[in-house]
Design a protein around this motif. Sequence first.
Motif, PDB file in Angstrom:
ATOM      1  N   ASP A 245       0.715  -3.677   7.172  1.00 59.65           N
ATOM      2  CA  ASP A 245       0.646  -3.841   6.036  1.00 59.65           C
ATOM      3  C   ASP A 245      -0.688  -3.029   5.245  1.00 59.65           C
TER       4      ASP A 245
ATOM      5  N   ARG B 249      -2.205   1.021  -6.919  1.00 62.52           N
ATOM      6  CA  ARG B 249      -3.352  -0.094  -5.941  1.00 62.52           C
ATOM      7  C   ARG B 249      -4.531  -0.037  -6.933  1.00 62.52           C
TER       8      ARG B 249
ATOM      9  N   GLU C 290      -6.220  -3.301  -6.824  1.00 64.58           N
ATOM     10  CA  GLU C 290      -6.088  -4.201  -5.260  1.00 64.58           C
ATOM     11  C   GLU C 290      -6.888  -4.199  -4.212  1.00 64.58           C
TER      12      GLU C 290
ATOM     13  N   GLU D  58     -10.887  -5.173  -6.235  1.00 64.77           N
ATOM     14  CA  GLU D  58     -10.368  -6.877  -5.632  1.00 64.77           C
ATOM     15  C   GLU D  58     -10.478  -6.370  -3.799  1.00 64.77           C
ATOM     16  N   LEU D  59     -10.802  -5.722  -3.326  1.00 62.41           N
ATOM     17  CA  LEU D  59     -11.525  -5.133  -1.595  1.00 62.41           C
ATOM     18  C   LEU D  59     -12.251  -5.166  -1.616  1.00 62.41           C
TER      19      LEU D  59
ATOM     20  N   THR E  73     -14.460  -7.983  -1.920  1.00 64.35           N
ATOM     21  CA  THR E  73     -14.126  -9.254  -0.882  1.00 64.35           C
ATOM     22  C   THR E  73     -15.549  -9.490   0.118  1.00 64.35           C
TER      23      THR E  73
ATOM     24  N   TRP F 239      -6.860  -8.600   3.939  1.00 62.38           N
ATOM     25  CA  TRP F 239      -6.609  -7.481   3.672  1.00 62.38           C
ATOM     26  C   TRP F 239      -5.776  -7.299   1.996  1.00 62.38           C
ATOM     27  N   PRO F 240      -5.682  -6.394   1.066  1.00 58.52           N
ATOM     28  CA  PRO F 240      -4.365  -6.434  -0.017  1.00 58.52           C
ATOM     29  C   PRO F 240      -3.563  -5.670   1.037  1.00 58.52           C
TER      30      PRO F 240
ATOM     31  N   PHE G 292      -1.097  -2.484   1.383  1.00 59.83           N
ATOM     32  CA  PHE G 292      -1.298  -0.896   0.941  1.00 59.83           C
ATOM     33  C   PHE G 292      -0.435  -0.254   2.449  1.00 59.83           C
TER      34      PHE G 292
ATOM     35  N   ALA H  97       1.915   3.218  -2.157  1.00 61.49           N
ATOM     36  CA  ALA H  97       0.874   2.631  -2.677  1.00 61.49           C
ATOM     37  C   ALA H  97       0.099   4.574  -2.963  1.00 61.49           C
TER      38      ALA H  97
END
Length: 636
Positions: free
Chosen positions: A70, A438, A441, A444-445, A448, A459-460, A462, A466
């Motif tokens: 992912d 991205r 995202e 956001e990471l 975290t 993780w988001p 990628f 991306a």
Amino acid sequence: MSLVPRPPALLVRLLALALCAGVGVATRLPTTAGDRRDDLAAQFAFTTTDLNGDPPAARTLRTVQPGLRDIEAWISAVGAAVALADLDGDGRPNERCLVDPRDDSVTVAPTPDRADRFAGFALTPAGLTYDARTTAPMGCVPADLNEDGRLDLLVYFWGRPPLAYLHRARAGLSAASFTAAELTDRPGDTWNSATVNVADLDGDGHLDIFVGNYFPDGARVLDADAADDPLMQMQDSMSDAHNGGRNRILRLRTLETRDGLVRPAYEDQSDALTDDQSLSWTLATGAQDLDRDGLPELYVANDFGPDYLLQNRSKPGRIAFAELRGDRDALAPKSKVLGDDSFKGMGVAFTDLNRDDRADLVVSNITTEYALEESNFAFVSTDTVPLGGKTAPYRDESQALGLARTGWGWDIKAADFDGDGRDELVQALGFVAGTTNRWAELQELAMTNDVFLRHPGAWPVFRAGADIAGDQRNPFFVRESAGGRFTDIAADLGLDNPGVSRGIAIADVDHDGRPDMATANQWARSTFAHNQSPVREFLGLRLLLPATVKGSGPRPAVGAVATVTRPDGTTATQQLYPANGHTGVNAPELLFGLAGAGPGPYPVKVRWRDITGPHEITTELPAGWHDLTLTGPTAR
């Protein structure tokens, strides 16, 4: 009940507005008028060509273990590397070693200006255990590892320890010229290396190897069958991570002759580093003798947390360091103090920014506007006192110099491309080029909780397509005046790259006094910029140590320091550490721009170490290129 009168609300707002405006003015990016940019650009000219073609079935993603699929685009973001060197022994550094992640090849070929000299070829580890399915090359470092006068090639990987391709004495240059050899006695171990440097760390006259590792040792990052790999972890912090692969120091122990080939044998002295210094997700290293004792200090640039400046306190046979930190004053943010940063160290170079004849440090970080807004560093020396105690006499001046913000930085190099006696700066930029932005995202990471960061499943996503900083292009920084700010004129010079970049290598490939540049691009063709700027006076030095193996020739004097005195009495000093940085390796030569200083001769002082200890000579040399073989109290 307070008896202190409150200021009127309007006054508070006005004060706040004035404060914001003042901060905005103080931190604004530099701008240069168009006519001045034209004047700066007129000093330079480059012809840019491809360094390689497109391999058959070129890919843009790596195969990764199931737990990383992912985030496969993130994992696939490194691996491009380039080095320039004289591999065929003709006295010109016009060969390149290129690592292309599109097919995981390591190839040797002439630079494009002399493409007809021999056919390019790939290096393959014939006769050794090597699993191409789970292993990928990350870089190539030319160095004379066995001291026979021919440059070998040190290749490092994700998935195994580094290999040496030892250069046999053969007519011409081909794949048969190199024999693959292990550097450790545990070739089955899994290292995930991101950078390598070579230097005489203990002062015994022989080259040692520093290996900067990234993912944890044993983690099978590229193994599609490694489901539920217990050793696979991402960083345990965005700002202070210490769960990466262990950095290694391999000290040359002896040279052994087997199968008609001299082979280096190493002992592991990685215990010279503390756990914090060693497990910090290293992406770049820089070696430089900052205290003038003949031993190189190490700057270790780390992703996800503090970099380290390590003062060298070694003795022959035993490598040792002491960590140094900068002083913080009232105006310095903690993260811009040497040794206390929480940024993403990606590259390091040395140059003299304040003209005090002492090496300053320039460091790449992530500095994208409205995204991850960190800061590049320009650590400028604050005095002329040698390093001592625990204090590093450097202060970050990147904002004042116009170098603080560029983009998602990687390698950075300093060279005098126009020969005026002042270095320009070039930097590799960009992360992942795709079709879908991205950045949200990634933000956001970045916020975290550290508890979750080490787990890839948290993780988001990628994946393929991306895009994070994929449109960024490499800057070419020129200083507007002797003490002024730097201005990026890359676009004015047509130095746009076809993709995001990783490594940069500098060499005067045709010895015309003008540095040329090779750039390794990730998932795209790499490029070569042939310098066509106006020719000016220069002094070029190939500093060599005499042969230590019977019947061999001299080898580059890595670690030597040269000081040139100009007619006006000012001096310029450079040190020979070609492998400084991320994955770009310069030719092992020194080039001094002397525009307007005349044909010479120029006083030149050289300091170096060999197997008998430290030495120093002073000589006079006219302008042009010179080979100096350093032999104790004299040089020839």
